[in-house]
Design a protein around this motif. Structure first.
Motif, PDB file in Angstrom:
ATOM      1  N   HIS A 124      -5.971  -9.257  -4.808  1.00  0.00           N
ATOM      2  CA  HIS A 124      -5.823 -10.718  -5.394  1.00  0.00           C
ATOM      3  C   HIS A 124      -5.408 -10.299  -6.797  1.00  0.00           C
ATOM      4  CE1 HIS A 124      -7.075 -14.675  -7.002  1.00  0.00           C
ATOM      5  NE2 HIS A 124      -7.081 -15.167  -5.814  1.00  0.00           N
ATOM      6  N   HIS A 125      -6.247  -9.766  -7.469  1.00  0.00           N
ATOM      7  CA  HIS A 125      -5.800  -9.234  -8.973  1.00  0.00           C
ATOM      8  C   HIS A 125      -4.429  -8.861  -9.145  1.00  0.00           C
ATOM      9  CE1 HIS A 125      -6.394  -8.065 -13.038  1.00  0.00           C
ATOM     10  NE2 HIS A 125      -5.949  -7.113 -12.861  1.00  0.00           N
ATOM     11  N   GLU A 126      -3.941  -7.885  -8.585  1.00  0.00           N
ATOM     12  CA  GLU A 126      -2.421  -6.967  -8.414  1.00  0.00           C
ATOM     13  C   GLU A 126      -1.686  -8.353  -8.189  1.00  0.00           C
ATOM     14  OE1 GLU A 126      -2.563  -2.572  -7.654  1.00  0.00           O
ATOM     15  OE2 GLU A 126      -3.003  -3.979  -6.077  1.00  0.00           O
ATOM     16  N   LEU A 127      -1.686  -9.269  -7.223  1.00  0.00           N
ATOM     17  CA  LEU A 127      -0.924 -10.440  -6.775  1.00  0.00           C
ATOM     18  C   LEU A 127      -0.700 -11.154  -7.845  1.00  0.00           C
ATOM     19  CD1 LEU A 127      -1.892 -10.315  -2.899  1.00  0.00           C
ATOM     20  CD2 LEU A 127       0.467  -9.864  -3.807  1.00  0.00           C
ATOM     21  N   LEU A 128      -1.828 -11.605  -8.634  1.00  0.00           N
ATOM     22  CA  LEU A 128      -1.944 -12.681  -9.626  1.00  0.00           C
ATOM     23  C   LEU A 128      -0.953 -12.306 -10.850  1.00  0.00           C
ATOM     24  CD1 LEU A 128      -5.498 -14.153  -9.922  1.00  0.00           C
ATOM     25  CD2 LEU A 128      -3.366 -15.442  -9.466  1.00  0.00           C
ATOM     26  N   SER A 129      -0.907 -11.046 -10.823  1.00  0.00           N
ATOM     27  CA  SER A 129      -0.001 -10.354 -12.017  1.00  0.00           C
ATOM     28  C   SER A 129       1.628 -10.608 -11.703  1.00  0.00           C
ATOM     29  CB  SER A 129      -0.198  -8.919 -12.286  1.00  0.00           C
ATOM     30  OG  SER A 129       0.511  -8.001 -11.167  1.00  0.00           O
ATOM     31  N   LEU A 130       1.958 -10.912 -10.426  1.00  0.00           N
ATOM     32  CA  LEU A 130       3.513 -11.207 -10.268  1.00  0.00           C
ATOM     33  C   LEU A 130       4.005 -12.445 -10.712  1.00  0.00           C
ATOM     34  CD1 LEU A 130       3.532  -9.865  -6.419  1.00  0.00           C
ATOM     35  CD2 LEU A 130       4.061  -8.696  -8.539  1.00  0.00           C
ATOM     36  N   PRO A 131       5.138 -12.493 -11.206  1.00  0.00           N
ATOM     37  CA  PRO A 131       5.719 -13.924 -11.665  1.00  0.00           C
ATOM     38  C   PRO A 131       5.575 -14.768 -10.759  1.00  0.00           C
ATOM     39  CG  PRO A 131       6.948 -11.963 -12.492  1.00  0.00           C
ATOM     40  CD  PRO A 131       6.020 -11.332 -11.502  1.00  0.00           C
ATOM     41  N   GLY A 132       5.116 -16.065 -11.145  1.00  0.00           N
ATOM     42  CA  GLY A 132       5.202 -17.268 -10.443  1.00  0.00           C
ATOM     43  C   GLY A 132       4.068 -17.359  -9.301  1.00  0.00           C
ATOM     44  N   VAL A 133       3.235 -16.239  -9.037  1.00  0.00           N
ATOM     45  CA  VAL A 133       2.188 -16.229  -7.953  1.00  0.00           C
ATOM     46  C   VAL A 133       0.555 -16.632  -8.726  1.00  0.00           C
ATOM     47  CG1 VAL A 133       0.407 -14.749  -6.582  1.00  0.00           C
ATOM     48  CG2 VAL A 133       2.983 -14.290  -6.646  1.00  0.00           C
ATOM     49  N   GLY A 134       0.308 -17.613  -8.137  1.00  0.00           N
ATOM     50  CA  GLY A 134      -0.758 -18.638  -8.658  1.00  0.00           C
ATOM     51  C   GLY A 134      -2.168 -18.104  -7.565  1.00  0.00           C
ATOM     52  N   ASP A 135      -3.300 -18.466  -7.851  1.00  0.00           N
ATOM     53  CA  ASP A 135      -4.339 -18.408  -7.255  1.00  0.00           C
ATOM     54  C   ASP A 135      -4.263 -18.526  -5.480  1.00  0.00           C
ATOM     55  OD1 ASP A 135      -6.492 -17.390  -9.233  1.00  0.00           O
ATOM     56  OD2 ASP A 135      -6.670 -19.605  -9.646  1.00  0.00           O
ATOM     57  N   TYR A 136      -3.682 -19.553  -5.217  1.00  0.00           N
ATOM     58  CA  TYR A 136      -3.396 -19.971  -3.754  1.00  0.00           C
ATOM     59  C   TYR A 136      -2.671 -18.864  -3.105  1.00  0.00           C
ATOM     60  CZ  TYR A 136      -1.540 -21.224   0.562  1.00  0.00           C
ATOM     61  OH  TYR A 136      -1.118 -21.167   1.873  1.00  0.00           O
ATOM     62  N   THR A 137      -1.597 -18.557  -3.721  1.00  0.00           N
ATOM     63  CA  THR A 137      -0.373 -17.400  -3.129  1.00  0.00           C
ATOM     64  C   THR A 137      -1.154 -16.191  -3.136  1.00  0.00           C
ATOM     65  OG1 THR A 137       1.186 -18.922  -3.934  1.00  0.00           O
ATOM     66  CG2 THR A 137       1.814 -16.691  -3.115  1.00  0.00           C
ATOM     67  N   ALA A 138      -2.032 -15.722  -4.131  1.00  0.00           N
ATOM     68  CA  ALA A 138      -2.539 -14.423  -4.099  1.00  0.00           C
ATOM     69  C   ALA A 138      -3.605 -14.240  -3.065  1.00  0.00           C
ATOM     70  CB  ALA A 138      -3.279 -14.373  -5.473  1.00  0.00           C
ATOM     71  N   ALA A 139      -4.186 -15.335  -2.874  1.00  0.00           N
ATOM     72  CA  ALA A 139      -5.401 -15.469  -1.910  1.00  0.00           C
ATOM     73  C   ALA A 139      -4.704 -15.497  -0.461  1.00  0.00           C
ATOM     74  CB  ALA A 139      -6.358 -16.567  -2.049  1.00  0.00           C
ATOM     75  N   ALA A 140      -3.631 -16.092  -0.242  1.00  0.00           N
ATOM     76  CA  ALA A 140      -3.137 -16.492   0.987  1.00  0.00           C
ATOM     77  C   ALA A 140      -2.476 -14.896   1.467  1.00  0.00           C
ATOM     78  CB  ALA A 140      -2.095 -17.542   0.933  1.00  0.00           C
ATOM     79  N   VAL A 141      -1.580 -14.237   0.466  1.00  0.00           N
ATOM     80  CA  VAL A 141      -1.219 -13.120   0.899  1.00  0.00           C
ATOM     81  C   VAL A 141      -2.080 -11.773   1.132  1.00  0.00           C
ATOM     82  CG1 VAL A 141       0.322 -11.438   0.003  1.00  0.00           C
ATOM     83  CG2 VAL A 141       0.986 -13.817  -0.469  1.00  0.00           C
ATOM     84  N   ALA A 142      -3.172 -11.799   0.038  1.00  0.00           N
ATOM     85  CA  ALA A 142      -4.136 -10.790   0.079  1.00  0.00           C
ATOM     86  C   ALA A 142      -5.055 -11.005   1.676  1.00  0.00           C
ATOM     87  CB  ALA A 142      -5.291 -11.062  -0.850  1.00  0.00           C
ATOM     88  N   ALA A 143      -5.111 -12.379   2.226  1.00  0.00           N
ATOM     89  CA  ALA A 143      -5.662 -12.425   3.525  1.00  0.00           C
ATOM     90  C   ALA A 143      -4.783 -12.343   4.653  1.00  0.00           C
ATOM     91  CB  ALA A 143      -6.399 -14.223   3.518  1.00  0.00           C
ATOM     92  N   PHE A 144      -3.660 -13.053   4.531  1.00  0.00           N
ATOM     93  CA  PHE A 144      -2.707 -13.041   5.659  1.00  0.00           C
ATOM     94  C   PHE A 144      -1.899 -11.616   5.896  1.00  0.00           C
ATOM     95  CE2 PHE A 144      -2.840 -17.867   5.134  1.00  0.00           C
ATOM     96  CZ  PHE A 144      -3.936 -17.866   5.877  1.00  0.00           C
ATOM     97  N   ALA A 145      -1.397 -10.850   4.804  1.00  0.00           N
ATOM     98  CA  ALA A 145      -0.972  -9.689   4.843  1.00  0.00           C
ATOM     99  C   ALA A 145      -1.849  -8.649   4.727  1.00  0.00           C
ATOM    100  CB  ALA A 145       0.325  -9.764   3.560  1.00  0.00           C
ATOM    101  N   TYR A 146      -3.042  -8.551   4.020  1.00  0.00           N
ATOM    102  CA  TYR A 146      -3.783  -7.257   3.843  1.00  0.00           C
ATOM    103  C   TYR A 146      -5.138  -7.567   4.778  1.00  0.00           C
ATOM    104  CZ  TYR A 146      -0.085  -5.639   1.097  1.00  0.00           C
ATOM    105  OH  TYR A 146       1.098  -5.274   0.648  1.00  0.00           O
ATOM    106  N   GLY A 147      -5.409  -8.607   5.385  1.00  0.00           N
ATOM    107  CA  GLY A 147      -6.469  -8.921   6.112  1.00  0.00           C
ATOM    108  C   GLY A 147      -7.872  -8.801   5.271  1.00  0.00           C
ATOM    109  N   GLN A 148      -7.775  -9.323   4.030  1.00  0.00           N
ATOM    110  CA  GLN A 148      -8.820  -9.297   3.149  1.00  0.00           C
ATOM    111  C   GLN A 148      -9.709 -10.596   3.310  1.00  0.00           C
ATOM    112  OE1 GLN A 148      -7.649  -8.109  -0.734  1.00  0.00           O
ATOM    113  NE2 GLN A 148      -6.814  -6.637  -0.303  1.00  0.00           N
TER     114      GLN A 148
END
Length: 326
Positions: A124-148
């Motif tokens: 989640h922390h690393e995803l948040l560092s990407l341009p345009g990625v907010g809390d929702y997108t970071a949480a969704a990618v961490a969950a759905f892509a990485y099973g967190q």
């Protein structure tokens, strides 16, 4: 009535047994009824999931599907997109709307390539560092892509939580801390089940527990729904749809349609005056230009659209004309 967004008293929250029943019921329903979407495939890459999450923001699945498929064929990895000009991302964004999302995805692809070795980061922390990625997108990618185990809260999930647990027709008009606490309390402790719970609640809100015409008879957890038990009280506010016809957004969209078709800078006067009035017929951009001029926008409105696109980085000036960013 408790105002929307207010945390319900603990006595009305599902107990451990009830919560386990909700988890089980939605998990089974999702396994049998979930739509088959390409970004849900076990073979979908984290990049494909990130692209889908950005595209699906404020945009329905039916419009996203063809653009996502074209995008993934064209740019199957962040490295493929990072090598292209940002304008190509905007061009192939098509008519999804809010095209600044395309610029952010391009910037994210560049950051992934330069800072993460071409692999979408997995926390989640690393995803948040990407341009345009907010809390929702970071949480969704961490969950759905990485099973967190992440608390994923989008509009559909908020609406299901509001009806199912809080007894409100609609959630608060903006996300509240109380809603986040409720979402965290409902999240299964088991990591795998938490990922499926996020997906199933989101799916329920998208296809059954919809904003305007909920299909309560088809809901797998209707027996536990606080809103149904309360007699389906009406919302405390009227949702406002976004106007389109005659707005600056419509004019911006028409200008973007011209730029997507153009293979060279388009002189500003071609936006401001019909081609026939200028004494020539443009090639390639004739159809979208005609559509723009049929809007009969006031000069001030067209000027705002052109200047706004330049300011937002969606267009650039080259040789006296506008084109997509390089």
């Amino acid at each position: 009535m408790t105002p929307p967004g207010t945390m319900v008293p603990s006595a009305t929250q599902p107990g451990a047994t009830d919560l386990a029943g909700l988890h089980h019921a939605l998990d089974g329903w999702f396994a049998e009824s979930a739509r088959e979407l390409p970004w849900r495939s076990p073979d979908c890459s984290p990049w494909g999931i990130l692209v889908s999450e950005v595209m699906l923001q404020q945009t329905p699945v039916v419009r996203v599907l063809p653009v996502w498929e074209d995008w993934m064929q064209r740019w199957p990895t962040p490295a493929h997109l990072a090598k292209e000009p940002a304008g190509e991302a905007v061009r192939h964004w098509g008519r999804l709307g809010y095209p600044r999302r395309a610029l952010r995805l391009h910037a994210a692809a560049v950051a992934i390539q330069e800072q993460h070795g071409g692999a979408v980061p997995g926390t989640h922390h690393e995803l948040l560092s990407l341009p345009g990625v907010g809390d929702y997108t970071a949480a969704a990618v961490a969950a759905f892509a990485y099973g967190q185990r992440e608390t994923v809260v989008d509009t559909n999930i908020r609406r299901v939580h509001a009806r199912l647990v809080s007894g409100h027709a609609l959630p608060a008009q903006s996300l509240t801390a109380a809603e986040m606490r409720l979402a965290e309390a409902l999240l299964p402790h088991d990591t795998s089940l938490s990922v499926r719970w996020n997906a199933s609640v989101m799916e329920l809100g998208a296809v059954v527990c919809t904003a305007r015409s909920p299909k309560c008879a088809e809901c797998p957890v209707r027996a536990s729904c606080a809103w149904l038990a309360a007699g389906e009280p009406p919302p405390s506010y009227t949702p406002k749809g976004q106007a389109w016809h005659g707005t600056d957004r419509q004019v911006r969209g028409a200008v973007m349609a011209v730029l997507r078709e153009a293979d060279a800078p388009v002189p500003r006067e071609m936006f401001e005056h019909a081609p026939a009035d200028l004494g020539f017929a443009p090639s390639g951009v004739g159809v979208p230009l005609a559509a723009l001029h049929r809007l009969n926008s006031a000069p001030q409105q067209l000027g705002r659209a052109l200047d706004g696109l330049l300011r937002d980085g969606l267009a650039e000036l080259h040789d006296g004309g506008l084109q997509l960013p390089a």
